[in-house]
Design a protein around this motif. Structure first.
Motif, short mmCIF file in Angstrom:
data_model
loop_
_atom_site.label_atom_id
_atom_site.label_comp_id
_atom_site.label_asym_id
_atom_site.label_seq_id
_atom_site.Cartn_x
_atom_site.Cartn_y
_atom_site.Cartn_z
N GLN A 27 0.74 -1.17 -0.07
CA GLN A 27 0.00 0.03 -0.08
C GLN A 27 0.77 1.33 0.01
O GLN A 27 0.25 2.50 0.36
CB GLN A 27 -1.03 -0.04 1.30
N LYS A 28 2.19 1.12 -0.38
CA LYS A 28 2.80 2.14 -0.71
C LYS A 28 4.05 2.05 -1.72
O LYS A 28 4.12 0.69 -2.11
CB LYS A 28 3.84 2.43 0.76
N ASP A 29 4.70 3.14 -2.11
CA ASP A 29 5.51 2.83 -2.89
C ASP A 29 6.72 2.24 -2.38
O ASP A 29 7.41 2.61 -1.49
CB ASP A 29 6.19 4.26 -3.79
N LEU A 30 7.50 1.28 -3.19
CA LEU A 30 8.38 0.40 -2.55
C LEU A 30 9.90 0.77 -3.30
O LEU A 30 10.66 0.08 -2.83
CB LEU A 30 8.14 -1.33 -3.07
N SER A 31 9.89 1.89 -4.09
CA SER A 31 11.20 2.05 -4.81
C SER A 31 12.15 2.31 -3.75
O SER A 31 13.53 2.34 -3.99
CB SER A 31 10.92 3.36 -5.72
N GLY A 32 11.85 2.90 -2.55
CA GLY A 32 12.71 3.17 -1.42
C GLY A 32 13.56 2.04 -0.80
O GLY A 32 14.69 2.30 -0.57
N LEU A 33 13.19 0.93 -1.12
CA LEU A 33 13.67 -0.37 -0.56
C LEU A 33 15.08 -0.51 -1.53
O LEU A 33 16.18 -0.91 -0.81
CB LEU A 33 12.90 -1.60 -0.82
N PHE A 34 15.22 -0.26 -2.41
CA PHE A 34 16.30 -0.34 -3.29
C PHE A 34 17.27 0.67 -2.98
O PHE A 34 18.44 0.51 -3.55
CB PHE A 34 15.93 -0.31 -4.91
N ALA A 35 17.06 1.75 -2.52
CA ALA A 35 18.17 2.87 -2.00
C ALA A 35 18.56 2.66 -0.62
O ALA A 35 19.61 3.11 -0.11
CB ALA A 35 17.45 4.02 -2.06
#
Length: 488
Positions: free
Chosen positions: A324-332
């Motif tokens: 339910q959130k954008d997960l692109s931050g996981l890759f940073a």
């Protein structure tokens, strides 16, 4: 001012004396208050036995006398003076007669203790039986494939083989093949045989992504569901997300000579343990015998670098999650040289290593801190470069082979995961992965802030035993108007 202080001092003195008077009264062996309290305690126990013996009239008489004695004690407390023999004589005598009568009815202490012990034992046996049945039926319900999901797979498989155009559409073009290996994109993997659940994972991730066209989902399923999976993800699009489907039977390196779990499956004792349930007189709980714990789709998470040899970083998602959130931050996130990024679950003792592993075994005791913090599978960031460098799959093989007799741990992929990634796990912010929606109550504020919601537990959102209050969080990503879902 002096008058006020004097009044306060006098009040404190009175309260202190009152406390001393009460204490002296209760310690006095001739105290009427103490005698009445003792009678009341004994009478309450006799009331219970009288009711169990169906002597309701006697139970009523005891209760009435208990109330009379309690009123006397209450009045004495209000006026702050001890009870006198004269005012309490009748109450003491009447209660004594009832207690004598109880003894004549064999309501003595030894009889009372024996009856209560027998009653407690009976209740414990009943509770144990009900709990055992509840666990068994709950496990069976959780393992059962709903008819609607089974029919969906059949319909999709039929559709796949009926329509050559669908097969042509699925065939990889050069652009998609390049995306599957492009390390500048956001790569996710899901290993599952559940079409609808996997669809929800992808749909929810895409719906909440700021850049869905940069998402690549790598799905691995089994031979039975391969055609249905291909049909579903070819028929449907998810905001530009790239979806690839493979089946693990095509991985030629996945064989008994390399994979300990497949080797153990050839053992007759292991087969009997998981599939017959009759080699220990039913002593082992049913959840420990679930064959899914030997499923390659379950253990494939320990072979991710071999499944995706070109990738450097990847997010692993279970099929029972909703994003339910954008997960692109996981890759940073900087994993600081570690292999696994995961949310820790040791806010309480329950989720530390000693809960999952057998610390009576010297191998476990000598290698792992029993109070080490547990973590969760279901949403994990894996650095595949570090994984290969540290030969993490080899570590997994070592511990899996040592547990051939199931003495290190009993079930699941989390215990071997805890051993494999020991000292190689970087804790993530808890909001990235919220657990418990499949078995317990979760703080609504925690759910609201969570990026990935995990329905771990038996009450999966696609089952009838799902927790109703959490089901809408999952169902909002299911399009029930879809032609293939119209009869669900």
């Amino acid at each position: 001012m002096f008058g006020v202080c004097a009044m306060q001092s006098s009040y404190r003195h009175d309260k202190a004396m009152e406390g001393l008077n009460v204490t002296a009264e209760m310690l006095n062996p001739d105290s009427i208050t103490r005698q009445l309290n003792d009678q009341i305690s004994l009478a309450k126990a006799f009331v219970v036995i009288a009711k169990e013996s169906n002597n309701l009239q006697f139970a009523w008489e005891l209760s009435a006398q208990i109330r009379n004695s309690q009123i006397l004690l209450s009045n004495a407390a209000l006026r702050r003076t001890p009870l006198t023999l004269r005012e309490s004589e009748t109450a003491v005598r009447d209660m004594a007669l009832l207690l004598f009568q109880a003894q004549q009815l064999h309501y003595d202490s030894s009889t009372m203790i024996m009856r209560l012990k027998a009653r407690i034992q009976d209740l414990e046996e009943q509770m144990s039986s009900v709990t055992d049945k509840s666990n068994k039926y709950g496990q069976i319900a959780a393992e059962e494939v709903p008819k609607s999901l089974y029919c969906l797979g059949v319909r999709l498989t039929t559709e796949w083989f009926k329509k050559p155009d669908l097969q042509k559409k699925f065939s990889r073009n050069g652009q998609i093949s390049m995306k599957l290996k492009d390390n500048d994109l956001y790569h996710f993997c899901v290993f599952s045989d559940n079409i609808l659940a996997t669809s929800v994972v992808i749909n929810s991730t895409a719906s909440n992504s700021l850049q869905p066209d940069r998402l690549v989902f790598h799905l691995v399923t089994d031979e039975v569901n391969y055609a249905a999976m291909k049909a579903w993800f070819t028929m449907n699009s998810f905001r530009g997300v790239t979806v690839d489907v493979q089946k693990f039977e095509d991985f030629t390196w996945l064989n008994a000579s390399y994979v300990p779990v497949l080797k153990q499956l050839q053992d007759s004792e292991t087969q009997s343990y998981y599939f017959s349930g009759s080699n220990d007189g039913g002593k082992t709980p049913i959840k420990f015998r679930n064959p899914k714990y030997l499923s390659m789709l379950n253990h494939l998470r320990f072979y991710i670098p071999e499944v995706f040899p070109s990738l450097k970083k990847l997010v692993f998602l279970d099929d029972d999650v909703v994003v339910q959130k954008d997960l692109s931050g996981l890759f940073a996130i900087d994993l600081k040289g570690n292999v696994n990024g995961a949310v820790e679950t040791c806010m309480e003792t329950f989720h530390r290593y000693h809960k999952y592993l057998n610390y009576s075994h010297p191998l476990i005791r000598s290698h792992f801190d029993p109070d080490a913090c547990g973590w969760a599978f279901g949403m994990n960031v894996f650095d595949l470069v570090e994984w290969r460098k540290r030969n993490v799959t080899g570590i997994y093989h070592y511990w899996q082979e040592k547990n051939v007799d199931r003495t290190l741990w009993k079930l699941g992929t989390l215990p071997p995961g805890l051993l494999t990634f020991y000292g190689l796990t970087e804790p993530l912010d808890p909001s990235w992965h919220v657990l418990g929606l499949g078995y317990t109550n979760v703080d609504p504020h925690v759910i609201e802030k969570g990026a990935v919601l995990h329905f771990n537990g038996n009450s999966k959102p696609w089952l009838k035993i799902a927790m109703e209050k959490y089901k809408p969080l999952w169902e909002k990503y299911v399009d029930y108007s879809h032609p293939m879902l119209g009869t669900m």
